[in-house]
Design an enzyme around this catalytic site. Structure first.
Site, PDB file in Angstrom:
ATOM      1  N   LYS A  15       0.859  -1.196   0.000  1.00  0.00           N
ATOM      2  CA  LYS A  15       0.000   0.000   0.000  1.00  0.00           C
ATOM      3  C   LYS A  15       0.882   1.227   0.000  1.00  0.00           C
ATOM      4  O   LYS A  15       2.002   1.191   0.522  1.00  0.00           O
ATOM      5  CB  LYS A  15      -0.878   0.013   1.259  1.00  0.00           C
ATOM      6  N   GLY A  38     -21.215   6.073   3.954  1.00  0.00           N
ATOM      7  CA  GLY A  38     -20.176   6.490   3.022  1.00  0.00           C
ATOM      8  C   GLY A  38     -20.765   6.538   1.633  1.00  0.00           C
ATOM      9  O   GLY A  38     -21.325   5.545   1.160  1.00  0.00           O
ATOM     10  N   GLY A  65     -19.020   7.779  -1.210  1.00  0.00           N
ATOM     11  CA  GLY A  65     -17.963   8.055  -2.191  1.00  0.00           C
ATOM     12  C   GLY A  65     -18.083   7.070  -3.333  1.00  0.00           C
ATOM     13  O   GLY A  65     -19.188   6.632  -3.678  1.00  0.00           O
ATOM     14  N   ASN A  66     -16.943   6.665  -3.877  1.00  0.00           N
ATOM     15  CA  ASN A  66     -16.945   5.785  -5.047  1.00  0.00           C
ATOM     16  C   ASN A  66     -17.679   4.466  -4.767  1.00  0.00           C
ATOM     17  O   ASN A  66     -18.701   4.166  -5.380  1.00  0.00           O
ATOM     18  CB  ASN A  66     -15.500   5.533  -5.485  1.00  0.00           C
ATOM     19  N   ALA A  67     -17.178   3.695  -3.777  1.00  0.00           N
ATOM     20  CA  ALA A  67     -17.775   2.383  -3.518  1.00  0.00           C
ATOM     21  C   ALA A  67     -19.212   2.515  -3.011  1.00  0.00           C
ATOM     22  O   ALA A  67     -20.115   1.806  -3.453  1.00  0.00           O
ATOM     23  CB  ALA A  67     -16.918   1.620  -2.517  1.00  0.00           C
ATOM     24  N   GLY A  68     -19.452   3.438  -2.082  1.00  0.00           N
ATOM     25  CA  GLY A  68     -20.774   3.593  -1.471  1.00  0.00           C
ATOM     26  C   GLY A  68     -21.851   3.987  -2.458  1.00  0.00           C
ATOM     27  O   GLY A  68     -22.970   3.458  -2.417  1.00  0.00           O
TER      28      GLY A  68
END
Ligand code: GLU
Length: 416
Positions: free
Chosen positions: A105, A217, A219-222
């Site tokens: 990471k 959340g 954002g992208n995934a949510g």
């Protein structure tokens, strides 16, 4: 809530697994620490003529199964401990899916929201110039994560290719399609999570159609998850939160209208004049499913876990639940689809992207989704079987499956 150290959390989870598997001390010692940690200073010429120096990290946790793989985050609060924890989880994530990849990471301490496009490009290229000797398609392959995206991956790929004197599309994944990206990568994390949710509903014998969902959340995934649970299964999304707060509508939220509201006001708060809720309020709502997609590590502690009424928690974020929170959820019969299983769709399609780059042959989106579905479903089944075999919770079971593979590879390679 006292701030948890995510790396201590990751180490505690590993020690718990070591006990279940009765791992020998040398193996545990190797797995408790990253193999390599790199820190670089990146000077960037800012638009106002000054030069700012940014700190960048890459943690290469374990490469017993293959080259290090994992995202790179741009975040003002980035710390080496967060990156270490995320690198460890990447190791288990690739392994639980059976991918020929290790875990790594990266992160840069910066606030991308306050930087111009040109500054971001110079920072991203600077990271590669400082780090390139430790990266490569068969060494370590970064990808997008919190506040990084396809454009940033394209700059990184270009900088690395320029240094190498040839196109090296496979050095990063999550690239735009035209420069070697894979179809199906952008919503892969959410989609993969949905496949595991479908498998869980079969095992737990409950109907997803009409099931109520809270999404933490947006954002992208949510936001992908919000539309996917509705479109794939006919679930009813009744609550959504973002970093500023959340909203709840018992009859169900209109996701597109909520997205439009967020685009205009930068938050879901205030949508239709609904009262503002906190993340913890939303965790305690009478819903069937919670999708934890917010990037706050350790938010689901014992106290919060005790309020959960949902049957299932899908952890699309990394590390949302503390070990104490896990115990409470397990005791209360909440089925947790643990982070590095639930959110492994992203790295799985990243792996498909690497394969396509190597072959210079690109798949249809249907091919990608079919392969992803098969991989996620098989991984869920393996983890579920381990949970039954050892009579442990789903996170412990995911660790058992993932760690066993890494340990087998380490032994065959003669590391222990
Ligand atoms: N950043 C994503 C994750 O945490 C994807 C990593 C990758 O595609 O390599 O899983």
């Amino acid at each position: 809530m006292s701030k948890v150290n995510p790396f201590e959390m990751a180490q505690q989870q590993l020690l718990d697994c070591a006990k279940i598997l009765n791992l020998e001390q040398g193996v545990v010692e190797i797995l408790l620490q990253p193999q390599r940690q790199i820190q670089v200073s990146i000077p960037v010429k800012m638009d106002d003529g000054t030069t700012k120096v940014f700190q960048g990290f890459r943690v290469q946790y374990n490469n017993a199964l293959g080259p290090y793989k994992g995202g790179i985050r741009y975040h003002p609060d980035e710390t080496i401990d967060t990156v270490r924890a995320l690198a460890a989880w990447m190791t288990w994530k690739g392994s639980v899916l059976g991918l020929p990849l290790g875990g790594g990471k990266g992160g840069i301490v910066c606030n991308p929201k306050e930087m111009s496009e040109g500054e971001l490009e110079r920072l991203s290229r600077g990271y590669i110039r400082a780090m390139w000797q430790n990266l490569g398609p068969d060494v370590d392959i970064p990808a997008p994560d919190v506040y990084t995206n396809g454009q940033i991956m394209a700059w990184m790929m270009d900088e690395y290719s320029t240094i190498q004197g040839k196109n090296q599309f496979g050095v990063v994944t999550g690239k735009p399609i035209i420069v070697g990206g894979s179809l199906g990568r952008s919503d892969a994390t959410a989609k993969g999570g949905m496949y595991t949710l479908r498998e869980a509903s079969k095992k737990l014998n409950f109907d997803l159609k009409g099931a109520t969902v809270a999404i933490l959340g947006f954002g992208n995934a949510g936001s992908f998850a919000a539309t996917l649970v509705r479109d794939m299964f006919g679930c009813n999304v009744v609550a959504v939160t973002d970093s500023k707060g959340g909203v709840y509508e018992e009859a169900g939220l209109d996701i597109e209208a909520l997205m439009a509201h967020k685009k205009e006001t930068r938050s879901v708060v205030g949508y239709k004049g609904l009262p503002k809720l906190t993340n913890n309020d939303v965790m305690a709502l009478p819903v069937d499913i919670i999708v934890a997609a917010a990037p706050e590590e350790g938010a689901i502690n014992a106290e919060v876990a005790a309020t959960v009424k949902a049957k299932v928690i899908c952890e699309l974020a990394n590390g949302p639940t503390t070990p104490e929170g896990d115990e409470v959820l397990h005791k209360n019969g909440v089925h947790v689809i643990p982070d590095f299983l639930c959110n492994a769709g992203g790295v799985t399609v990243s792996y498909y992207e690497m394969v396509q780059n190597m072959y210079m042959h690109y798949w249809t989106v249907e091919d990608v989704y079919a392969k992803l579905d098969a991989a996620m479903s098989a991984a869920y089944a393996n983890v579920y079987a381990a949970a039954e075999k050892y009579n442990i919770n789903m996170r412990q079971a995911a660790y058992v499956v993932a760690v066993e593979r890494v340990v087998e590879a380490m032994k065959l390679r003669g590391w222990v």
